[in-house]
Scaffold this motif. Structure first.
Motif, short mmCIF file in Angstrom:
data_model
loop_
_atom_site.label_atom_id
_atom_site.label_comp_id
_atom_site.label_asym_id
_atom_site.label_seq_id
_atom_site.Cartn_x
_atom_site.Cartn_y
_atom_site.Cartn_z
N ASP A 281 0.84 -1.21 0.00
CA ASP A 281 0.00 0.00 0.00
C ASP A 281 0.87 1.25 0.00
O ASP A 281 0.48 2.28 -0.53
N CYS B 78 5.73 -6.35 1.84
CA CYS B 78 4.70 -7.15 2.52
C CYS B 78 3.32 -6.60 2.18
O CYS B 78 3.17 -5.46 1.77
N GLY B 79 2.32 -7.47 2.36
CA GLY B 79 0.96 -7.03 2.09
C GLY B 79 0.36 -7.73 0.89
O GLY B 79 0.48 -8.94 0.76
N SER B 80 -0.21 -6.96 0.01
CA SER B 80 -1.08 -7.54 -1.01
C SER B 80 -0.28 -8.14 -2.16
O SER B 80 0.93 -7.99 -2.27
N SER B 81 -1.01 -8.83 -3.05
CA SER B 81 -0.39 -9.51 -4.19
C SER B 81 -0.24 -8.59 -5.39
O SER B 81 0.24 -9.00 -6.43
N ARG B 82 -0.67 -7.33 -5.25
CA ARG B 82 -0.73 -6.42 -6.40
C ARG B 82 0.60 -6.35 -7.15
O ARG B 82 1.62 -5.93 -6.61
N GLU B 83 0.56 -6.73 -8.41
CA GLU B 83 1.77 -6.64 -9.23
C GLU B 83 2.02 -5.19 -9.64
O GLU B 83 3.08 -4.85 -10.18
N HIS B 84 1.02 -4.35 -9.35
CA HIS B 84 1.19 -2.92 -9.57
C HIS B 84 2.39 -2.39 -8.79
O HIS B 84 2.97 -1.38 -9.18
N ALA C 87 8.81 -9.97 1.22
CA ALA C 87 7.59 -10.77 1.29
C ALA C 87 7.51 -11.64 0.04
O ALA C 87 7.93 -11.23 -1.05
N ASP C 88 6.97 -12.81 0.24
CA ASP C 88 6.98 -13.88 -0.76
C ASP C 88 6.36 -13.49 -2.12
O ASP C 88 6.99 -13.68 -3.17
N ILE C 89 5.15 -12.95 -2.11
CA ILE C 89 4.46 -12.70 -3.39
C ILE C 89 5.16 -11.57 -4.14
O ILE C 89 5.40 -11.65 -5.34
N ASN D 49 8.34 -12.85 -5.82
CA ASN D 49 8.06 -13.56 -7.07
C ASN D 49 7.65 -12.61 -8.19
O ASN D 49 8.06 -12.77 -9.33
N ASN D 50 6.81 -11.63 -7.83
CA ASN D 50 6.32 -10.69 -8.84
C ASN D 50 7.47 -9.91 -9.50
O ASN D 50 7.40 -9.59 -10.68
N SER E 251 -3.95 -11.60 -2.09
CA SER E 251 -3.18 -12.25 -1.04
C SER E 251 -4.03 -12.98 -0.01
O SER E 251 -3.56 -13.90 0.66
N ILE F 156 -1.45 -14.70 -5.81
CA ILE F 156 -0.47 -14.63 -6.90
C ILE F 156 -0.56 -13.26 -7.55
O ILE F 156 -1.56 -12.56 -7.41
N GLU G 212 -0.65 -12.21 6.45
CA GLU G 212 -0.21 -11.08 7.28
C GLU G 212 0.98 -11.48 8.15
O GLU G 212 1.72 -10.63 8.64
N ARG H 198 -5.82 -5.41 7.40
CA ARG H 198 -4.59 -4.61 7.26
C ARG H 198 -4.78 -3.23 7.85
O ARG H 198 -5.78 -2.57 7.56
N PHE I 29 -2.30 -0.93 7.42
CA PHE I 29 -1.25 -0.17 6.75
C PHE I 29 -1.66 1.31 6.63
O PHE I 29 -2.84 1.63 6.57
#
Lengths: 201, 468
Positions: A22, A79-85, A104-106, A109-110, B132, B147, B228, B432, B434
Motif C-alpha cells: 500500500d 509485505c501485504g497484497s499480491s498487487r503486481e502494480h 515478502a513472498d508474493i 516472485n512478482n 493475497s 499470486i 499477514e 490490514r 497499513f
C-alpha cells in the motif's frame, strides 16, 4: 520481459522495515487496466502531500536520488497484497533492483516476472550498502547477475544468492508462459490422471 | 522415511512436472478472479492468441471496486475507472467462458467468501487468486495462496504455477479460548508473536484443540491472515465440520463422487511422525481480546494494555514504531481502552461471514452507536446478507444506527466509495492497518467483530468482556 544482466546506477536508501505494497502503490492507482504509467505514483502517499506537491525530504524527491535505479531497504520489503502494480510502479520509475534483508513472498516472485532483481542479503551487508547509498549521487553501485556480485562505490564486492531458474529467466528475459507451454504434454498427462483419481474436482 | 505433513500431501498430489533443481509445475484446481488484478492478464492472453485452458475451473466475481450502496447495478453510479475495470471483467468472463457472478446476482460477494459458499473450494485442492487473502481457503485443507497478475495469466493459460516448495511450519493453539476471545484474536495474537515476516518461506498448518473447536467461519478467519504473518498459505486439516460445511453446496460433489471424495479427504492430515521446520505454540487460555495500535498487523496488544513506546522495541522497529505512533496519533502510555474512535467497519473477507455478523449483533442488540460515530456493516456476499436479514440481524444493526450495505470489499481497502477521511479513526474487522489502507491518512485498529461492535457502542476501543 526485459532482461536483467548488469546494472550500474544510483542506489537510494530507504531504511524502513515492513515497507508494504500500500505504501509502494496506494489502492487508488490499481484501477488501471494497463501495466505502464505507474512510476509517477510510486510511494505516492509518502512522496506527495495532500495537495499533490512533492515532499522535499522523501528520498526519491531529493535531487541526488531522482534517477535512482537501485533501492536499498529494510526488512520484509513488499509485505501485504499480491498487487503486481507494486513492481510495475517500481520498474516504471526506473528502479530495476531492490536490496533488503528480506522480502515478502508474493512481491519477491512478482519482481522476477517484470525484469526486477530483488536481492536478499544479511542485515550487516544491507547496512553497509545503506551507508553507501546515503552518499547521494556518489552512491553508484553495480549489480552483476551473471557473477552474482554487488560492487560498491569503494570497489568492495558482496556476493548474493539467486534461484538458478529465476536467474536464467532474468538473464534471458524469458517469458514464463512460453517455457511452461513447452511442457504441455506433462500437464495433459497430469490432468488426465488427476481427473481419474479425483473426478469431483 | 518420516511421515508427511498435510502440505506435503496436497503438494505431492499436484506436481505436474518437476525439474532437476526442484522447480515444479503445480497444477491448479481452482482459479478465482476479480476485477483489479486480472485485466492485464486477460489482455496478455489476447495479445498472444491464447485461451483459458480450464474455464470450468475458473470463477470470476467483481468485489474490490463495486460500491456497496443501492443502485450499483447501474454502471453510471460507479467512477469511470471502476466502471472500466468491472466492465473489463464482464467482457473477459463472457469472452473466455468462465463462471461469473455479476453484482446483479445474489451470489456475488467477496471472492474468498463466494468460493467456499458455492462449494468451489474443497479439501485437498490447490486454489489461487490474484489476491493475497486467498489463504482463507486453507481452512478447508486446500493449498491456497495469492499470486500476482503475471501468474494469473500463467494459470489462465496453463492451469499451472511455477513453484518451489515452501517449508513446513506448525502453529498450535492448545486448550480452550476464554470467553470473549475469537478466531480473529487467535490469528492476530499469532502474528503479534511471530511478526509479519515470521512465516516468510513457510506454509503454516494451524492445529490444536482451540483450532479444532472453531467453526468453519472461524477457521477461515484464522487462515485468511496467514499472509499477514508472511506465510505463503495457511492450512487446517479437514474434519467432520469441514465435510458438513461442504456437503450439499452447489459445486460440491454429490452421490458416489461425494463418497469417493470423502475417502481421500479423510487422508488429509499430518502424519504423526512428520517433521516441521518451525513450530510455534500458544496456549488458548493465554490469548486475550486484542487490538492493533500501529500500522503493521504485528502491532498487536491485549485491549487491557497501553500504547507502547518506540523504546520498547529494538532494531528497525524503533523507527517503525515512532512512525506508526505519529501516523496513528497515539501517545505512549495511553490505555488502549481510552482511545476514541470515529468509525466502525464490520465486514471483509476476514470477518464478513454470517457468524461474524451474529457475534457483532449479539453485542449491539438493543443498543445505539455512540454519538458522532459512523458504523457500517458490509456482508461478505449477497447470500450472507440475505441470511442475516432472515435472522433479523440487519434490523438489529439498523436500529442501532449502523448502515446495512450490499456485499463487497468495501472499506477494507477503500478502492470503492467506502473510505475513511484523513485522521478518521476506525475500529475495523478487516485485515490490514497499513498507512492509507482504509483511506488517505485514515487510522485503522484491527479487531474481532464483537470488539468492533463494542467499540461502536462506547465510542472508544473497548474490552468486549465488559459488555458481554
Amino acid at each position: 520481459m526485459d532482461k536483467f544482466t548488469t546494472l550500474t546506477g544510483i542506489a537510494a536508501p530507504m531504511p524502513l522495515i515492513n515497507v508494504d505494497t500500500d505504501m509502494i502503490i496506494p489502492k487508488q492507482f490499481l484501477k488501471t487496466i494497463k501495466r505502464s504509467g505507474l512510476g509517477v505514483n510510486l510511494f505516492d502517499e509518502m512522496r506527495y502531500d495532500s495537495e499533490g506537491n512533492e515532499v522535499e525530504d522523501f528520498v526519491l524527491n531529493k535531487p541526488a536520488y531522482r534517477e535512482a535505479q537501485i533501492l536499498v531497504a529494510g526488512d520484509n520489503f513488499g509485505c501485504g497484497s499480491s498487487r503486481e502494480h507494486a513492481p510495475w510502479a517500481i520498474k516504471d520509475f526506473g528502479i530495476s533492483c531492490v536490496i533488503a534483508p528480506s522480502f515478502a513472498d508474493i512481491f519477491f516472485n512478482n519482481c522476477f516476472k517484470n525484469g526486477i532483481l530483488p536481492i536478499a542479503l544479511p542485515q550487516e551487508e544491507v547496512d553497509k550498502l545503506m551507508d553507501d547509498a546515503e552518499r547521494g549521487s556518489n552512491a553508484i553501485i553495480t549489480v552483476d547477475l551473471e557473477s552474482q556480485t554487488i560492487t560498491g562505490p569503494d570497489g568492495g564486492t558482496i556476493s548474493f544468492e539467486v534461484d538458478a531458474f529465476k536467474k536464467h529467466c532474468l538473464l534471458n528475459g524469458l517469458d514464463d508462459i512460453g517455457l511452461t507451454l513447452e511442457k504441455v504434454a506433462s500437464i495433459d498427462t497430469f490432468e488426465e490422471q488427476a481427473s481419474q483419481a479425483r473426478p469431483w474436482v | 522415511m518420516t511421515g508427511k505433513t498435510l502440505y506435503d500431501k496436497i503438494w505431492d498430489a499436484h506436481v505436474a512436472h518437476e525439474a532437476e533443481d526442484g522447480t515444479c509445475l503445480l497444477y491448479i484446481d481452482r482459479h478465482l478472479v476479480h476485477e483489479v488484478t486480472s485485466p492485464q492478464a486477460f489482455e496478455g492472453l489476447r495479445m498472444a492468441g491464447r485461451q483459458v485452458r480450464a474455464p470450468e475451473k475458473t470463477i470470476a466475481v467483481p468485489d474490490h471496486n463495486v460500491p456497496t450502496t443501492a443502485g450499483r447495478e447501474d454502471p453510471s453510479n460507479m467512477t469511470e475507472d471502476s466502471r472500466i475495470q468491472v466492465a473489463a471483467l464482464d467482457t473477459n468472463a463472457k469472452e473466455f467462458g468462465i463462471h461469473y457472478y455479476p453484482v446483479t446476482d445474489i451470489r456475488q460477494g467477496i471472492v474468498h467468501i463466494v468460493g467456499p459458499e458455492q462449494g468451489w473450494t474443497l479439501p485437498g485442492m490447490t486454489v489461487v487468486c490474484g489476491d493475497s487473502h486467498t489463504a482463507t481457503h486453507g481452512a478447508f485443507g486446500a493449498l491456497a495462496h495469492g499470486i500476482g497478475t503475471s501468474e494469473v495469466e500463467h494459470v489462465l493459460a496453463t492451469q499451472t504455477l511455477i513453484q518451489k516448495k515452501s517449508k513446513n511450519m506448525k502453529v498450535e493453539i492448545t486448550g480452550k479460548l476464554m470467553p470473549g476471545v475469537t478466531a480473529k484474536d487467535i490469528t492476530l495474537a499469532v502474528i503479534g508473536e511471530t511478526g509479519t515476516a515470521g512465516g516468510t518461506g513457510y506454509v503454516i498448518e494451524y492445529c490444536g484443540e482451540a483450532i479444532r473447536d472453531l467453526s468453519m467461519e472461524g477457521r477461515m478467519t484464522v487462515c485468511n491472515m496467514a499472509i499477514e504473518g508472511g506465510a505463503r498459505a495457511g492450512l487446517i486439516a479437514p474434519d467432520e465440520k469441514t465435510f458438513d460445511y461442504v456437503m450439499g453446496r452447489p459445486h460440491a460433489p454429490k452421490g458416489a463422487q461425494w463418497e469417493a471424495a470423502l475417502i481421500w479427504w479423510k487422508t488429509l492430515f499430518t502424519d504423526e511422525d512428520a517433521e516441521f521446520d518451525k513450530v510455534v505454540t500458544l496456549k488458548g487460555e493465554d490469548i486475550a481480546p486484542v487490538v492493533t495500535w500501529g500500522t503493521s498487523p504485528e502491532d498487536v496488544l491485549p485491549i487491557t494494555d497501553v500504547v507502547p513506546s518506540p523504546e520498547d522495541f529494538q532494531g528497525g522497529k524503533v523507527d517503525a514504531a515512532r512512525r506508526s505512533l505519529e501516523y496513528m496519533g497515539l501517545v505512549p502510555g495511553t490505555p488502549l481502552s481510552d482511545v476514541s474512535i470515529d468509525a466502525v467497519f464490520i465486514g471483509s473477507c476476514t470477518n464478513g461471514r454470517i457468524e461474524d455478523l451474529r457475534a457483532a449483533a449479539e453485542i449491539v442488540k438493543g443498543k445505539k452507536i455512540a454519538e458522532g460515530v459512523r458504523g457500517m456493516v458490509v456482508p461478505g456476499s449477497g447470500l450472507v446478507r440475505a441470511q442475516a436479514e432472515e435472522e433479523g440481524l440487519s434490523e438489529i444493526f439498523e436500529a442501532a444506527g449502523f448502515e446495512w450495505r450490499l456485499a463487497g470489499c468495501s472499506m477494507c481497502l477503500a478502492m470503492n466509495p467506502d473510505q475513511l477521511a484523513p485522521q478518521e479513526r476506525c475500529a475495523s474487522t478487516s485485515n490490514r492497518n497499513f498507512e492509507g489502507r482504509q483511506g488517505f491518512r485514515g487510522r485503522t485498529h484491527l479487531m474481532s467483530p464483537a470488539m468492533a461492535a463494542a467499540a461502536a457502542i462506547s465510542g472508544k476501543l473497548t474490552d468486549v468482556r465488559e459488555v458481554m
